[in-house]
Design an enzyme around this catalytic site. Structure first.
Site, PDB file in Angstrom:
ATOM      1  N   CYS A 126       6.392  37.168 -23.290  1.00 13.90           N
ATOM      2  CA  CYS A 126       4.987  37.300 -23.326  1.00 13.90           C
ATOM      3  C   CYS A 126       4.886  38.684 -23.536  1.00 13.90           C
ATOM      4  CB  CYS A 126       4.254  37.006 -21.854  1.00 13.90           C
ATOM      5  SG  CYS A 126       4.252  35.218 -21.402  1.00 13.90           S
TER       6      CYS A 126
ATOM      7  N   HIS B 248       3.019  29.957 -20.550  1.00 13.44           N
ATOM      8  CA  HIS B 248       2.610  30.927 -19.550  1.00 13.44           C
ATOM      9  C   HIS B 248       1.349  31.277 -19.559  1.00 13.44           C
ATOM     10  CE1 HIS B 248       7.112  32.618 -19.020  1.00 13.44           C
ATOM     11  NE2 HIS B 248       6.947  31.384 -18.997  1.00 13.44           N
TER      12      HIS B 248
ATOM     13  N   CYS C 137       6.931  38.719 -18.937  1.00  8.51           N
ATOM     14  CA  CYS C 137       8.369  38.257 -19.203  1.00  8.51           C
ATOM     15  C   CYS C 137       8.721  38.707 -20.698  1.00  8.51           C
ATOM     16  CB  CYS C 137       8.718  36.829 -19.011  1.00  8.51           C
ATOM     17  SG  CYS C 137       7.973  35.880 -20.312  1.00  8.51           S
TER      18      CYS C 137
ATOM     19  N   GLU D 158      -0.111  34.366 -20.036  1.00  9.99           N
ATOM     20  CA  GLU D 158      -0.560  35.236 -21.242  1.00  9.99           C
ATOM     21  C   GLU D 158      -0.549  34.532 -22.463  1.00  9.99           C
ATOM     22  OE1 GLU D 158       1.962  35.087 -18.557  1.00  9.99           O
ATOM     23  OE2 GLU D 158       2.951  37.100 -18.339  1.00  9.99           O
TER      24      GLU D 158
END
Length: 164
Positions: A96, A63, A93, A65
């Site tokens: 993260c 991801h 999410c 992040e």
């Protein structure tokens, strides 16, 4: 500080940095990935930037992040990212949000809320949970419409192409 949306002062303060996160999202999309971008800012400068690479790398943890946090830790030379702000185009999410807390980031600024997986203010509130050893200042809604529209257009094109 747990804000539902950014004030006008905060929008102007973080507008340019969110523009850089949006640029990372566009790069991710150009590479065939979900258009989510993130930047880490310290002392008024971007020290790390990343776009989603989950599809590109066939890695469920890639991801934007996570990648930006990893890059920032390498720049700082420490896993503790105190004094840093993470800006991301979509509400993080669970994975993260957990990484944000564990990295000891001071602040999280995000654009669009995520009604399906948001773990910061929508479904869960991991970054401000007093039971954890660190809480993160939150600012949401910075360039939210632009961030959300980018994702909506991407998924609309995916549906039209018959992709998941």
């Amino acid at each position: 500080m747990d804000r539902e949306t950014a004030s006008e002062d905060q929008v102007s303060q973080y507008d340019g940095f969110m523009g850089s996160a949006l640029a990372q999202a566009r790069l991710a999309e150009a590479a065939g990935d979900v258009p989510i971008g993130a930047v880490v800012v310290r002392d008024g400068a971007i020290i790390a930037a990343a776009g989603n690479r989950r599809i590109t790398d066939a890695d469920p943890t890639a991801h934007a992040e996570m990648l930006a946090i990893q890059a920032a830790a390498a720049v700082v030379g420490d896993w503790r990212l105190t004094g840093c702000t993470l800006l991301v185009t979509l509400e993080p999410c669970c994975m993260c949000a957990g990484a944000i807390v564990l990295a000891r980031l001071d602040r999280l600024v995000y654009g669009a809320a995520d009604p399906k997986a948001g773990a910061v203010q929508t479904l869960y509130r991991l970054c401000t949970d007093a039971r954890l050893n660190h809480q993160v200042e939150l600012i949401s809604g910075v360039r939210a419409e632009e961030c959300g529209q980018m994702l909506s257009r991407f998924f609309q094109r995916q549906r039209e192409a018959g992709k998941k």
